[in-house]
Design a protein around this motif. Structure first.
Motif, PDB file in Angstrom:
ATOM      1  N   VAL A   1      11.073   1.134  -5.972  1.00  0.00           N
ATOM      2  CA  VAL A   1       9.787   1.034  -5.275  1.00  0.00           C
ATOM      3  C   VAL A   1       8.853   0.085  -6.010  1.00  0.00           C
ATOM      4  O   VAL A   1       8.120  -0.695  -5.396  1.00  0.00           O
ATOM      5  N   ALA A   2       8.916   0.116  -7.353  1.00  0.00           N
ATOM      6  CA  ALA A   2       8.044  -0.791  -8.122  1.00  0.00           C
ATOM      7  C   ALA A   2       8.431  -2.241  -7.867  1.00  0.00           C
ATOM      8  O   ALA A   2       7.560  -3.111  -7.796  1.00  0.00           O
ATOM      9  N   ILE A   3       9.738  -2.515  -7.693  1.00  0.00           N
ATOM     10  CA  ILE A   3      10.160  -3.889  -7.374  1.00  0.00           C
ATOM     11  C   ILE A   3       9.532  -4.314  -6.052  1.00  0.00           C
ATOM     12  O   ILE A   3       8.929  -5.390  -5.943  1.00  0.00           O
ATOM     13  N   VAL A   4       9.656  -3.440  -5.033  1.00  0.00           N
ATOM     14  CA  VAL A   4       9.128  -3.794  -3.707  1.00  0.00           C
ATOM     15  C   VAL A   4       7.611  -3.981  -3.779  1.00  0.00           C
ATOM     16  O   VAL A   4       7.059  -4.948  -3.239  1.00  0.00           O
ATOM     17  N   ALA A   5       6.936  -3.066  -4.500  1.00  0.00           N
ATOM     18  CA  ALA A   5       5.471  -3.158  -4.593  1.00  0.00           C
ATOM     19  C   ALA A   5       5.061  -4.468  -5.247  1.00  0.00           C
ATOM     20  O   ALA A   5       4.143  -5.155  -4.780  1.00  0.00           O
ATOM     21  N   THR A   6       5.764  -4.846  -6.328  1.00  0.00           N
ATOM     22  CA  THR A   6       5.405  -6.087  -7.020  1.00  0.00           C
ATOM     23  C   THR A   6       5.634  -7.297  -6.124  1.00  0.00           C
ATOM     24  O   THR A   6       4.824  -8.224  -6.103  1.00  0.00           O
TER      25      THR A   6
ATOM     26  N   SER B   1       0.832  -1.206   0.000  1.00  0.00           N
ATOM     27  CA  SER B   1       0.000   0.000   0.000  1.00  0.00           C
ATOM     28  C   SER B   1       0.858   1.244   0.000  1.00  0.00           C
ATOM     29  O   SER B   1       0.622   2.188  -0.761  1.00  0.00           O
ATOM     30  N   ALA B   2       1.900   1.258   0.860  1.00  0.00           N
ATOM     31  CA  ALA B   2       2.779   2.424   0.946  1.00  0.00           C
ATOM     32  C   ALA B   2       3.484   2.647  -0.392  1.00  0.00           C
ATOM     33  O   ALA B   2       3.571   3.782  -0.872  1.00  0.00           O
ATOM     34  N   CYS B   3       3.965   1.551  -1.006  1.00  0.00           N
ATOM     35  CA  CYS B   3       4.671   1.677  -2.291  1.00  0.00           C
ATOM     36  C   CYS B   3       3.753   2.270  -3.355  1.00  0.00           C
ATOM     37  O   CYS B   3       4.169   3.131  -4.129  1.00  0.00           O
ATOM     38  N   PHE B   4       2.498   1.803  -3.389  1.00  0.00           N
ATOM     39  CA  PHE B   4       1.598   2.342  -4.402  1.00  0.00           C
ATOM     40  C   PHE B   4       1.225   3.782  -4.093  1.00  0.00           C
ATOM     41  O   PHE B   4       1.032   4.579  -5.010  1.00  0.00           O
TER      42      PHE B   4
END
Lengths: 258, 162
Positions: free
Chosen positions: B14-19, A127-130
């Motif tokens: 951040v996109a890596i972590v989110a995925t 959630s934080a990343c998005f």
């Protein structure tokens, strides 16, 4: 013999569908497995939520074998999907007997899931990343993390209590919206609650279901695609209800603008 | 320029972590986390480049981003002998129009008809673009890849059992 082989093939197809496989992949895998196992006259029709299969019986007078499975929507487990894929590949290569394949399928279906604490952390961090990817600043990212924790707690708790998916989605969305709106009091002006809300809601939004439904439609699996797209619409409606509910309450009680 | 580059690197990370977080939600096996993360991050950075620098609309950018994303997912699927779905389901997460679906439903609820129609059409276009991009790349035949024994017209093995 045919009965057991049929059971194995349909069980593998069921596991694939339950865990997020496309309809066409489940159908292909089942046909290849049936051919490897020598099931005579095997035919199968696969939907997002059902499998219908039939085969010839053994011996000239035997009745045909058939199997029907209803596959309700469950949580996707990609590890199980991979295990069944490996099982069908090994079977086709002749590395497994029927007994070994049955054992491998049972193992695949019993694969463990990640613990609640890890899911909670992953949901909150996601959630934080998005929140960040959608252009949020530090305030929105922190709020999205907190809202993600609350939302995952609601989903876990309701899931354990056996509350329906519809109501879980509404409550999850309402909870994280309420938290994001309440955070206005901490961050003050310049804080955009909608970015924190959408970051936290990404875990629940049916984007993957919508895209997979359209992939099914492109593959000419019209019925399956329709099922998935409608499923996505229902979830989206639930989330919007939850968000609107919290907004209306905040508007009435605290005068938060809509 | 440096600032742009730094921003792209942070977005990529951040996109890596989110995925990977969504990989956990979908119960992806731990050994595939990095691959899933890379698939998602490549798609997201290409999407950002297309929208920010190229000035393209969201559906077109999604279509373009889906191409390297699916190619990478396919490569990982072959290299790790895993189903491509594993990498695709996690990897498309940054690109799926989750926010669009949400706003569409929200505008419907608060009776903002014009916004609802605009958002709804854009969301549908984005989802179709993503699905098309995936379909295009995953249906290109690879030279080294032999199809597993093509199915006979009537998939009935010769006289087994009887």
């Amino acid at each position: 013999m045919n009965d057991r082989a049929m059971e194995l093939v349909v069980g593998a197809g069921q596991t694939l569908l339950e865990n997020g496989s496309e309809v066409s992949r489940a159908q292909n895998t089942m046909e290849i497995m049936a051919r490897t196992l020598g099931i005579a006259g095997f035919h199968v029709y696969v939907l997002t939520n059902g499998i219908f299969a039939s085969a010839e019986g053994e011996g000239p007078d035997a009745a045909p074998v058939s199997a029907v499975r209803h596959i309700p929507r469950t949580r996707i487990h990609l590890g199980r999907l991979e295990a069944v894929n490996a099982l069908s590949r090994q079977l086709a290569a002749g590395q497994l007997t029927l007994e070994e394949a049955e054992a491998a399928l049972a193992r695949a279906r019993a694969m463990p899931v990640y613990g609640p604490r890890r899911s909670l952390l992953a949901g909150a961090l996601g959630s934080a990343c998005f929140g960040y990817l959608f252009g949020g600043g530090p305030a929105e990212v922190v709020t999205a993390f907190a809202a993600g924790v609350l939302e995952m707690l609601i989903v876990e708790g309701f899931g354990r209590a056996g509350v329906s998916k519809v109501f879980t989605d509404i409550a999850g969305a309402a909870g994280c919206t309420a938290l994001a709106l309440a955070a206005r009091g901490i961050w003050g002006a310049g804080y955009l609650p909608s970015q924190a809300i959408i970051g936290a809601l990404m875990v629940l939004t049916p984007g993957v279901a919508l895209t997979m439904g359209i992939r099914d439609l492109i593959n000419a699996d019209y019925l399956s695609g329709t099922i998935r797209v409608f499923d996505a619409l229902l979830v989206a409606g639930c989330l919007a209800c939850g968000v609107a509910l919290s907004y209306l309450v905040a508007n009435a009680l605290l005068g938060v603008p809509l | 320029m440096i600032e742009e580059l730094a921003r792209a690197v942070v977005q990529f990370a951040v996109a890596i972590v989110a995925t990977i977080c969504f990989g956990v939600a979908f119960q992806a096996p731990r050994r595939h986390f990095v691959s899933c993360g890379l698939v998602g991050a490549v798609g997201w950075v290409v999407y950002l480049l297309c929208t920010d620098l190229g000035g393209l609309s969201a559906p077109v950018a999604t279509l373009i981003a889906a191409i390297p994303l699916t190619a990478l997912a396919r490569w990982f699927a072959i290299a790790h002998k895993a189903p491509i779905t594993l990498f695709l389901l996690c990897g498309i997460f940054p690109l799926v129009p989750g926010a669009g679906i949400y706003y569409t439903a929200y505008y419907l609820l608060i009776n903002a008809q014009a916004l609802f129609a605009a958002r709804g059409i854009e969301t549908l276009k984005t989802a179709v673009a993503l699905a098309l991009g995936i379909a295009i790349v995953s249906s290109i035949p690879l030279p080294g890849q032999r199809r597993r024994a093509p199915a006979p017209p009537d998939s009935r093995p010769p006289s087994s059992g009887t």
